[in-house]
Structure formats: C-alpha cells, structure tokens
Design a protein around this motif. Structure first.
Motif, PDB file in Angstrom:
ATOM      1  N   LEU A 166       0.858  -1.176   0.000  1.00 54.40           N
ATOM      2  CA  LEU A 166       0.000   0.000   0.000  1.00 54.40           C
ATOM      3  C   LEU A 166       0.899   1.232   0.000  1.00 54.40           C
ATOM      4  CD1 LEU A 166      -2.824   1.324   0.245  1.00 54.40           C
ATOM      5  CD2 LEU A 166      -2.592   1.113   2.733  1.00 54.40           C
ATOM      6  N   ILE A 167       0.688   2.118  -0.971  1.00 55.31           N
ATOM      7  CA  ILE A 167       1.541   3.286  -1.167  1.00 55.31           C
ATOM      8  C   ILE A 167       0.736   4.562  -0.973  1.00 55.31           C
ATOM      9  CG2 ILE A 167       3.114   4.469  -2.755  1.00 55.31           C
ATOM     10  CD1 ILE A 167       4.029   1.645  -1.988  1.00 55.31           C
ATOM     11  N   LEU A 168       1.278   5.510  -0.219  1.00 61.02           N
ATOM     12  CA  LEU A 168       0.674   6.830  -0.056  1.00 61.02           C
ATOM     13  C   LEU A 168       1.345   7.804  -1.019  1.00 61.02           C
ATOM     14  CD1 LEU A 168       0.585   7.037   3.846  1.00 61.02           C
ATOM     15  CD2 LEU A 168      -1.222   6.234   2.311  1.00 61.02           C
ATOM     16  N   TRP A 223      -2.522   0.533  -4.461  1.00 61.64           N
ATOM     17  CA  TRP A 223      -2.036  -0.757  -3.967  1.00 61.64           C
ATOM     18  C   TRP A 223      -1.805  -1.683  -5.148  1.00 61.64           C
ATOM     19  CZ3 TRP A 223      -6.570   1.674  -3.398  1.00 61.64           C
ATOM     20  CH2 TRP A 223      -7.696   1.126  -4.023  1.00 61.64           C
ATOM     21  N   LYS A 224      -0.739  -2.476  -5.048  1.00 62.01           N
ATOM     22  CA  LYS A 224      -0.407  -3.451  -6.085  1.00 62.01           C
ATOM     23  C   LYS A 224       0.084  -4.721  -5.408  1.00 62.01           C
ATOM     24  CE  LYS A 224      -1.278  -0.625  -9.479  1.00 62.01           C
ATOM     25  NZ  LYS A 224      -2.464  -0.844 -10.343  1.00 62.01           N
ATOM     26  N   GLN A 277       1.864  -9.040  -9.270  1.00 70.35           N
ATOM     27  CA  GLN A 277       1.856  -8.119 -10.408  1.00 70.35           C
ATOM     28  C   GLN A 277       3.260  -7.604 -10.690  1.00 70.35           C
ATOM     29  OE1 GLN A 277      -1.458  -5.675  -8.630  1.00 70.35           O
ATOM     30  NE2 GLN A 277      -2.097  -5.514 -10.771  1.00 70.35           N
ATOM     31  N   VAL A 278       4.000  -7.286  -9.627  1.00 75.29           N
ATOM     32  CA  VAL A 278       5.374  -6.810  -9.787  1.00 75.29           C
ATOM     33  C   VAL A 278       6.228  -7.894 -10.440  1.00 75.29           C
ATOM     34  CG1 VAL A 278       7.455  -6.078  -8.545  1.00 75.29           C
ATOM     35  CG2 VAL A 278       5.205  -5.187  -7.863  1.00 75.29           C
ATOM     36  N   ARG A 279       6.051  -9.124 -10.001  1.00 75.45           N
ATOM     37  CA  ARG A 279       6.847 -10.230 -10.550  1.00 75.45           C
ATOM     38  C   ARG A 279       6.557 -10.450 -12.034  1.00 75.45           C
ATOM     39  NH1 ARG A 279       6.511 -12.472  -5.193  1.00 75.45           N
ATOM     40  NH2 ARG A 279       4.383 -13.228  -5.527  1.00 75.45           N
ATOM     41  N   GLN A 310      16.479  -4.056  -5.148  1.00 78.04           N
ATOM     42  CA  GLN A 310      15.075  -4.448  -5.101  1.00 78.04           C
ATOM     43  C   GLN A 310      14.166  -3.229  -4.940  1.00 78.04           C
ATOM     44  OE1 GLN A 310      17.576  -5.982  -3.524  1.00 78.04           O
ATOM     45  NE2 GLN A 310      17.093  -8.101  -2.991  1.00 78.04           N
ATOM     46  N   ALA A 311      14.625  -2.246  -4.158  1.00 74.36           N
ATOM     47  CA  ALA A 311      13.807  -1.048  -3.946  1.00 74.36           C
ATOM     48  C   ALA A 311      13.604  -0.297  -5.261  1.00 74.36           C
ATOM     49  CB  ALA A 311      14.471  -0.141  -2.908  1.00 74.36           C
ATOM     50  N   PHE A 312      14.668  -0.202  -6.073  1.00 73.33           N
ATOM     51  CA  PHE A 312      14.515   0.509  -7.351  1.00 73.33           C
ATOM     52  C   PHE A 312      13.590  -0.250  -8.295  1.00 73.33           C
ATOM     53  CE2 PHE A 312      15.670   1.378 -11.768  1.00 73.33           C
ATOM     54  CZ  PHE A 312      15.446   2.757 -11.796  1.00 73.33           C
ATOM     55  N   HIS A 313      13.756  -1.558  -8.356  1.00 68.63           N
ATOM     56  CA  HIS A 313      12.882  -2.329  -9.246  1.00 68.63           C
ATOM     57  C   HIS A 313      11.422  -2.217  -8.802  1.00 68.63           C
ATOM     58  CE1 HIS A 313      11.522  -5.264 -12.098  1.00 68.63           C
ATOM     59  NE2 HIS A 313      10.982  -5.981 -11.121  1.00 68.63           N
ATOM     60  N   LEU A 314      11.170  -2.226  -7.508  1.00 68.60           N
ATOM     61  CA  LEU A 314       9.805  -2.073  -7.016  1.00 68.60           C
ATOM     62  C   LEU A 314       9.262  -0.698  -7.401  1.00 68.60           C
ATOM     63  CD1 LEU A 314       7.371  -3.020  -5.382  1.00 68.60           C
ATOM     64  CD2 LEU A 314       8.515  -2.172  -3.317  1.00 68.60           C
ATOM     65  N   TYR A 315      10.066   0.332  -7.223  1.00 70.63           N
ATOM     66  CA  TYR A 315       9.637   1.701  -7.560  1.00 70.63           C
ATOM     67  C   TYR A 315       9.273   1.797  -9.044  1.00 70.63           C
ATOM     68  CZ  TYR A 315      10.005   6.805  -8.159  1.00 70.63           C
ATOM     69  OH  TYR A 315       9.763   8.133  -8.456  1.00 70.63           O
ATOM     70  N   SER A 316      10.139   1.290  -9.897  1.00 74.72           N
ATOM     71  CA  SER A 316       9.890   1.352 -11.334  1.00 74.72           C
ATOM     72  C   SER A 316       8.677   0.507 -11.716  1.00 74.72           C
ATOM     73  CB  SER A 316      11.128   0.885 -12.102  1.00 74.72           C
ATOM     74  OG  SER A 316      10.954   1.047 -13.503  1.00 74.72           O
ATOM     75  N   SER A 317       8.553  -0.655 -11.120  1.00 72.26           N
ATOM     76  CA  SER A 317       7.425  -1.540 -11.442  1.00 72.26           C
ATOM     77  C   SER A 317       6.102  -0.929 -10.999  1.00 72.26           C
ATOM     78  CB  SER A 317       7.614  -2.905 -10.785  1.00 72.26           C
ATOM     79  OG  SER A 317       8.763  -3.553 -11.288  1.00 72.26           O
ATOM     80  N   LEU A 318       6.095  -0.274  -9.836  1.00 73.97           N
ATOM     81  CA  LEU A 318       4.869   0.380  -9.376  1.00 73.97           C
ATOM     82  C   LEU A 318       4.463   1.500 -10.330  1.00 73.97           C
ATOM     83  CD1 LEU A 318       5.539   0.550  -5.527  1.00 73.97           C
ATOM     84  CD2 LEU A 318       3.869  -0.897  -6.698  1.00 73.97           C
ATOM     85  N   ALA A 319       5.460   2.251 -10.817  1.00 72.64           N
ATOM     86  CA  ALA A 319       5.165   3.303 -11.798  1.00 72.64           C
ATOM     87  C   ALA A 319       4.631   2.684 -13.083  1.00 72.64           C
ATOM     88  CB  ALA A 319       6.415   4.126 -12.072  1.00 72.64           C
ATOM     89  N   TYR A 320       5.193   1.545 -13.474  1.00 69.52           N
ATOM     90  CA  TYR A 320       4.760   0.854 -14.690  1.00 69.52           C
ATOM     91  C   TYR A 320       3.310   0.368 -14.551  1.00 69.52           C
ATOM     92  CZ  TYR A 320       4.936  -2.380 -18.671  1.00 69.52           C
ATOM     93  OH  TYR A 320       4.683  -3.019 -19.863  1.00 69.52           O
ATOM     94  N   LEU A 321       2.964  -0.146 -13.382  1.00 70.51           N
ATOM     95  CA  LEU A 321       1.640  -0.729 -13.166  1.00 70.51           C
ATOM     96  C   LEU A 321       0.568   0.308 -12.836  1.00 70.51           C
ATOM     97  CD1 LEU A 321       2.813  -3.701 -10.923  1.00 70.51           C
ATOM     98  CD2 LEU A 321       1.893  -3.907 -13.245  1.00 70.51           C
ATOM     99  N   LYS A 322       0.982   1.489 -12.423  1.00 72.00           N
ATOM    100  CA  LYS A 322       0.031   2.486 -11.931  1.00 72.00           C
ATOM    101  C   LYS A 322      -0.903   2.988 -13.038  1.00 72.00           C
ATOM    102  CE  LYS A 322      -0.061   6.435  -8.801  1.00 72.00           C
ATOM    103  NZ  LYS A 322      -1.189   7.123  -9.422  1.00 72.00           N
TER     104      LYS A 322
END
Length: 359
Positions: free
Chosen positions: A109-111, A173-174, A178-180, A347-359
């Motif tokens: 969950l992201i604010l 939230w993702k 989905q990230v994987r 891992q933090a960078f990949h999560l950040y980029s993936s969340l932007a991709y999925l948003k």
C-alpha cells in the motif's frame, strides 16, 4: 428554562431547543452547555467536544463542570463503539474481498504526496481509518514522492486503500505477483537510434544469447531515473583512536528505465556497452569517462523523449522501504551490479519502477 430545554432535547425537538438557547445571553455558560448537548444530540461530535472542553477550561461551578465532563465521557464511549463497529465491518469486507477475488497474496500500500493544505484537511480521516493519533498521521502523510505504508494481503490493502481514496487521501495498492509479472529487458547497447529503434538486450535469468528489441520512440510511455549507492567497507579511527570497520558509499550507479508496452527497458551505466553500437559522442575515437558516457546517453533520451513523463523521486521512496527487508526479499531486482555485500537498494529501485509501470 432548564426544564424546558431538557424536555425539548429528550423529545428530539431540536428547533425548539435552538430557539430557547437563542433567548439566553451569549456568554451564559449554561447556554453553552445546552448548545454542546444539542450538537451531541445531532451527532455533531466535533462541535460538541470542542464546547465541552472549553467549558472545562473556563472552570465553572462543579455541577456545570460535571455535566461537561459527562458529555465528554459519552462522546468517548460513542467513538469507541463506532470504531468497534467500523473494525467489524472492515473485517467482513476484507474477508468478502479475499473470498470473491482470491486476493490473499501479498501486496504493498503506497501513499502519494499531498500539498500542505490538503494534508491538514485529510489528516483526521487518515488517522481515523488507520487508528493513529493526529500527530502521527500528519507525519506519515508525504509532502513529496511516494511513501511505502504497509505490506499485507492485497484484498485487505484494497479495502483500506478504497477507504483512503474515499476520504481524499491519495493512495494505491499493487500485489507482489503483479510486480513479478513485469518483464524486464536489460539494455546492452543501441544498434540504431532512428525509428524503428533497435537495442541489443538480454533477458533476466535467461541463458539465451542477446537479442534485438525494436520499438518506436513514440511507444515509450514514461521513464524512471534513479541513483543506487555502491558501498565499500573502510577502516577508520573512532573518537578514541580505535580502528573500526564501517560501510561507506563509494559511488552511485546511474539507472534509467524506459517503459514500453512489452515491459521495462533498463539502462544502467555498469551494464551498458559504450564501446558497442551507435557512437554516442561526437568524437568516439577516445574512450570517455563513465560519467561523460552516461551524459551522452542522457542527451540521446532528452533529444528523442522531450515530453515523456519522468519519475525521479526514487530516493524519497527508498527511504521509506529500504528497512522493509521481509518485503524486499520477495522481489527479484533484475539488476546485476557487482556488490561486495548484498544490498536492498536494487530491489527497492525495481519495485519503484514496477509500481510506476503498473500504476
């Protein structure tokens, strides 16, 4: 007058109560008490609480102070009952969401950032939903970038996130699944830079030979930039002159992800083969420094992607998640930096980029 107001309140004749209170002097403390009781009867909890507390601060006669104190106790009891009811309803909704959609897997969950004015307005609702005190709620709501808030079952996060959105708290939230599923192409070098662009890439966890990925610049939806620290262990003297080992940032690896319909095309200075493919510098006879090579690559992106949105607040996001190792352990970074010790920044960078991709 007291009996008339009490009787009108008891029978729910709130217009009559308001008229009777209006006939009292404005500074009459009993009139203020009746006004607080009217607010309470009409479920205007905040106004009632404010008046009750003001009466206690003014230090009136014991009988009036007792009435004000009992009013606050009733409000506190109602608040506890309301919170219990809401918690029970939320648990039912979470169970229903998980059962209907099978969303029992983990997610995040992201604010999202708010302006100071909006933050002040929505902080009480955020505190109420997440069962926080108001001071903590204000601190947790971000003013810039994204804040990682919680890991949990994605069905549960969906319920909380929907409540937050309904209360004007921007969030999303993702699921980690989905990230994987986001595909990552690691760029080796540009073969051509004119449409159709051709980039030689390798695939993560694949033993296959490099292949050519083709796309048009117009297909790039957005980009993500970040600097990942490279650490080294150094020996230094402490305040008492004793040798001690500590970790120090030696350098930063430069990253830029281009988001395409087929997945993420990842560039970083340690993996890009600057001596291959299209020359990036005007004079390519002499090898450039790592920084000048990356600057030339950046100029190429700026020339061909002038209006593409760039997500560039990775460091802000990383500060909120880098200690969440249980979550980051579940994420494959798709990054092959040489590190002397394991780091969760990848891992933090990949999560950040993936969340932007999925948003």
């Amino acid at each position: 007058m007291d009996l008339e107001i009490a009787a009108a309140l008891k029978h729910g004749n709130y217009q009559e109560v308001a008229l009777l209170i209006a006939n009292l002097p404005p500074d009459d403390p009993w009139g203020q008490l009746y006004q607080a009781q009217l607010h309470e009867a009409q479920t205007e909890w905040e106004s009632a609480e404010s008046l009750y507390r003001e009466l206690l601060r003014q230090g009136h006669v014991p009988k009036l102070a007792l009435e004000a104190r009992q009013g606050l106790q009733r409000l506190a009891q109602r608040q506890q009952e309301e919170q219990r009811d809401q918690t029970a309803q939320r648990q039912v909704q979470i169970a229903r969401t998980v059962a209907q959609s099978g969303q029992g897997g983990l997610g995040v969950l992201i604010l999202e950032a708010l302006s100071p004015e909006v933050k002040a307005e929505v902080a009480p609702a955020f505190a109420h939903i997440m069962r926080l005190d108001l001071y903590s709620a204000r601190l947790l709501l971000p003013s810039r970038g994204w804040r990682f808030y919680r890991t949990g079952a994605i069905g549960e996060l969906q319920v909380y996130g929907q409540e937050l959105q309904d209360s004007r708290v921007p969030s999303f939230w993702k699921s980690l699944e989905q990230v994987r599923q986001v595909k990552v192409h690691q760029a080796c070098y540009f073969k051509t830079v004119q449409d159709p662009v051709q980039v030689v890439v390798t695939e993560a966890h694949s033993s296959k030979s490099p292949r050519v990925l083709s796309f048009k610049w117009s297909e790039v939806v957005q980009s993500v930039t970040g600097q990942l620290p490279i650490f080294e262990e150094v020996v230094d003297l402490d305040a008492r002159g004793v040798l001690q080992r500590k970790e120090k940032t030696q350098d930063y690896a430069q990253f830029r992800d281009l988001h395409l319909p087929s997945g993420i095309l990842r560039f970083y200075d340690a993996a890009y083969q600057f001596n291959q493919g299209v020359p990036l510098a005007a004079d390519s006879s002499e090898p450039g420094t790592s920084w000048s090579n990356w600057r030339n690559l950046t100029a190429l992106w700026q020339e061909n992607l002038p209006d593409v949105r760039s997500w560039n607040e990775f460091s802000t996001f990383a500060d909120t998640i880098i200690e969440q190792t249980d979550t980051l352990d579940r994420i494959d970074a798709h990054i092959n930096l040489f590190r002397r010790a394991e780091s969760y920044w990848d891992q933090a960078f990949h999560l950040y980029s993936s969340l932007a991709y999925l948003k």
